[in-house]
Design a protein around this motif. Structure first.
Motif, short mmCIF file in Angstrom:
data_model
loop_
_atom_site.label_atom_id
_atom_site.label_comp_id
_atom_site.label_asym_id
_atom_site.label_seq_id
_atom_site.Cartn_x
_atom_site.Cartn_y
_atom_site.Cartn_z
N ALA A 1 0.88 -1.19 -0.11
CA ALA A 1 0.04 -0.06 -0.12
C ALA A 1 0.90 1.25 0.27
O ALA A 1 0.42 2.33 -0.48
CB ALA A 1 -0.89 -0.07 1.28
N VAL A 2 2.20 1.19 0.79
CA VAL A 2 3.02 2.32 0.66
C VAL A 2 3.59 2.65 -0.85
O VAL A 2 3.45 3.75 -0.74
CB VAL A 2 4.12 2.10 1.84
CG1 VAL A 2 5.19 3.17 1.68
CG2 VAL A 2 3.60 2.28 3.14
N TRP A 3 3.94 1.53 -1.14
CA TRP A 3 4.52 1.80 -2.40
C TRP A 3 3.45 2.01 -3.73
O TRP A 3 3.66 2.70 -4.53
CB TRP A 3 5.19 0.44 -3.01
CG TRP A 3 6.43 0.16 -2.38
CD1 TRP A 3 6.87 0.09 -1.13
CD2 TRP A 3 7.89 0.64 -2.92
NE1 TRP A 3 8.24 -0.05 -0.86
CE2 TRP A 3 8.83 0.40 -1.89
CE3 TRP A 3 7.95 1.00 -4.21
CZ2 TRP A 3 10.34 0.58 -2.36
CZ3 TRP A 3 9.50 1.29 -4.44
CH2 TRP A 3 10.38 1.11 -3.81
N LEU A 4 2.16 1.81 -3.46
CA LEU A 4 1.25 2.11 -4.22
C LEU A 4 1.16 3.55 -4.47
O LEU A 4 1.09 4.57 -5.29
CB LEU A 4 -0.06 1.61 -4.13
CG LEU A 4 -0.64 0.36 -4.85
CD1 LEU A 4 -1.84 -0.16 -4.27
CD2 LEU A 4 -0.50 0.39 -6.21
N ALA A 5 1.29 4.11 -3.28
CA ALA A 5 1.11 5.59 -2.96
C ALA A 5 2.37 6.34 -3.42
O ALA A 5 2.26 7.40 -4.03
CB ALA A 5 1.25 5.95 -1.30
N GLY B 1 3.97 6.27 6.05
CA GLY B 1 3.41 4.68 6.32
C GLY B 1 2.03 4.84 5.83
O GLY B 1 1.12 4.00 6.50
N GLY B 2 1.49 5.80 4.96
CA GLY B 2 0.20 5.74 4.47
C GLY B 2 -0.22 4.86 3.22
O GLY B 2 0.53 3.99 3.12
N PHE B 3 -1.26 5.66 2.49
CA PHE B 3 -1.61 4.89 1.30
C PHE B 3 -1.95 5.77 0.51
O PHE B 3 -2.21 7.07 0.83
CB PHE B 3 -2.57 3.71 1.59
CG PHE B 3 -3.76 4.20 2.40
CD1 PHE B 3 -5.08 4.64 1.59
CD2 PHE B 3 -3.86 4.03 3.71
CE1 PHE B 3 -6.09 5.07 2.42
CE2 PHE B 3 -5.04 4.70 4.47
CZ PHE B 3 -6.23 4.95 3.81
#
Length: 570
Positions: free
Chosen positions: A103-107, A317-319
């Protein structure tokens, strides 16, 4: 301009003291709305609730420094969260550490894409999704979100990325429904729906000012959460009611979790679609907020700010995040004059993450689900479908196809199909452009379609107008159509190019072939109404000499020159 002012946001350089009260009140109101939204949308994304809080911190601060919309509030958003869940649930199980890393890497990836599009001034990519396709996607995604929250509302887990999977999981878990969850969630949902429709009128009837009444309505989700937490603290936890539970206190560590390179290709295409949806959403919100103030937005600047916000969310650490319509409108209604309101929200959110997360322990998931359902129900809108069905069936079918694809194949597949439909529809329309045979309105210089107007025609001469730019995708069709319209008895064809804004080499070669083919039939081809950009391309391709003496400034000039006798009516 001073050296320091060059690096400060414009709103800060020209800040006025009378704006402060509005910015403070807006910052407080948005924080009250953002806390439950952040927790709820993290749940939609399949992530721990604190992730939603983390995803709200850096974007608020970054957009305040880089963005230009005075009230845009950037953070987690329902459709984006659903896209995250739909993408990652196919790669790894929800709840694990690898899921959060992805999810972090998607952001991060979507942020880098948005930043690149903004720096390269490619905001026009947002136009790849037509309005009917976008409306169908959003309506279907909202319906999927509502259905995905039926499980938590009933006290079970639910789950599923498509409509059949969602319904199958609900049926399989029917014996695990919790009466307390249904009571709390149902009550909260009824309260939220009623407050949205009637609470403001009730408050105004007892003497509350319209502005204050509207703010109380905006705070209705907070009241629902407080009531749910109070009920759960008294009896819900002992009865097995599903709660948010322990939310770690403290700010997230800054940094980027390591991702195996083998995983990266799986995320690139979903990140692009997330970036595309976030781009359209954020630019639309910025435009809505700018209209009442008669301001204009800078799409490329907004993309740079939004890209930086997503990179900031990834590093904390978000999305993926974007501008939320509900929060932004609330921000504006609460008095926001500048992005100071977002800085205040960021400060208050930081204090909550540091010192108040324990208060969230008894928050029932059923009540959080009710806030999600209440907020996204308004996104299920078929009004555009009705309008499209009345005026353009192709657009209506695009809406229906995208809507069905999201429900049956999943959100990620639906957005891909929607994008292909948008591009395919444009190619189909431009590939077979409308070609009209023209005549002159008597006694004027105006030319109209002979099928729809009573017009004059010249014997042996056909005036044909192509209503589209000419390029490789439609060159052969236009050539065939023009030849078919050159019926026996025609000695001259005037190609009226008033609708041709661009032309490429394939189309230029087509004009050469058309000229040769008509000449072999004894028909002479003339051109008129050529725009300067098209004429420049023709000149560079050495096509103008071929048509020397056969190019008219206008169709009227062509009529005068080709008429067997002078026309003195004009």
């Amino acid at each position: 301009m001073s050296f320091l002012a060059r690096f400060l946001p414009p709103w800060l350089c020209h800040y006025q003291r009378n704006w402060l009260s509005g910015d403070i009140s807006a910052g407080v109101v948005v924080t009250l709305l953002l806390v439950p939204q952040a927790l709820a949308y993290a749940m939609v994304a399949g992530l721990p609730p604190q992730t939603g809080l983390y995803a709200s911190l850096a974007p608020l601060l970054i957009y305040a420094l880089l963005g230009r919309s005075h009230a845009q509030s950037v953070g987690p958003m329902a459709v984006t969260s659903l896209l995250v869940a739909a993408t990652l649930s196919k790669l790894v199980p929800q709840g694990g550490a690898e899921y959060a890393v992805l999810a972090v890497w998607l952001a991060l990836l979507s942020g880098l894409m948005l930043l690149s599009l903004g720096l390269l001034r490619l905001g026009l990519v947002a136009d790849f999704l037509s309005q009917p396709v976008l409306a169908g996607f959003i309506s279907a995604s909202a319906l999927m979100i509502v259905l995905s929250q039926l499980g938590p509302l009933l006290g079970s887990k639910g789950g599923g990325a498509t409509l059949p999977a969602l319904l199958a999981n609900l049926w399989a878990q029917r014996l695990s429904f919790h009466p307390g969850a249904l009571l709390l969630g149902g009550s909260a949902l009824l309260w939220l729906m009623w407050s949205r429709r009637s609470l403001a009128a009730v408050l105004r009837s007892v003497g509350l000012a319209p502005g204050a009444a509207q703010l109380v309505v905006r705070a209705a989700p907070v009241l629902a959460l407080l009531a749910g937490m109070l009920a759960a603290a008294n009896w819900g936890a002992a009865s097995g009611l599903r709660l948010v539970g322990e939310v770690p206190a403290g700010l997230p560590p800054l940094g980027l979790a390591w991702l195996p390179w083998s995983r990266l290709p799986d995320l690139v295409l979903p990140a692009f679609f997330i970036a595309l949806v976030n781009m359209v959403q954020s630019l639309s919100v910025a435009q809505i907020l700018a209209l009442p103030r008669r301001e204009s937005i800078e799409p490329d600047r907004e993309l740079i700010a939004l890209g930086a916000c997503n990179i900031g969310a990834a590093l904390s650490g978000g999305f993926p995040v974007t501008g939320g319509l509900t929060r932004s409108v609330v921000n504006a209604d609460a008095g926001a004059q500048t992005q100071l309101s977002s800085l205040i929200s960021a400060l208050l959110m930081t204090l909550i993450v540091l010192f108040a997360t324990q208060a969230l322990f008894f928050l029932p998931l059923a009540v959080l689900s009710a806030t999600i359902v209440a907020s996204v129900l308004a996104m299920i809108d078929f009004s555009l479908l009705r309008r499209a069905w009345a005026c353009n069936r192709a657009d209506a079918l695009a809406f229906i196809a995208t809507f069905a694809a999201v429900l049956l194949l999943g959100v990620d597949s639906g957005i891909m199909i929607g994008l292909l439909i948008s591009l395919g529809s444009w190619i189909a329309k431009s590939g077979q452009p409308h070609i009209a045979e023209l005549g002159r309105l008597s006694g004027s210089e105006h030319f109209r379609n002979v099928r729809h107007f009573s017009v004059e025609t010249l014997p042996g001469t056909a005036f044909l107008r192509v209503d589209e730019s000419l390029y490789f995708g439609n060159a052969r069709h236009v050539e065939a159509a023009l030849l078919a319209m050159t019926t026996p008895g025609i000695q001259r064809v005037v190609l009226v190019m008033s609708g041709v804004n661009r032309i490429d080499l394939s189309a230029l070669l087509m004009l050469e072939r058309l000229d040769d083919t008509l000449a072999a039939r004894g028909v002479l081809l003339w051109l008129s109404d050529i725009k300067r950009p098209v004429s420049m391309v023709m000149d560079k391709a050495a096509l103008n000499p071929r048509f020397a003496g056969r190019i008219f400034l206008s169709a009227s000039q062509a009529w005068q020159s080709l008429s067997p006798q002078r026309d003195y009516q004009i």
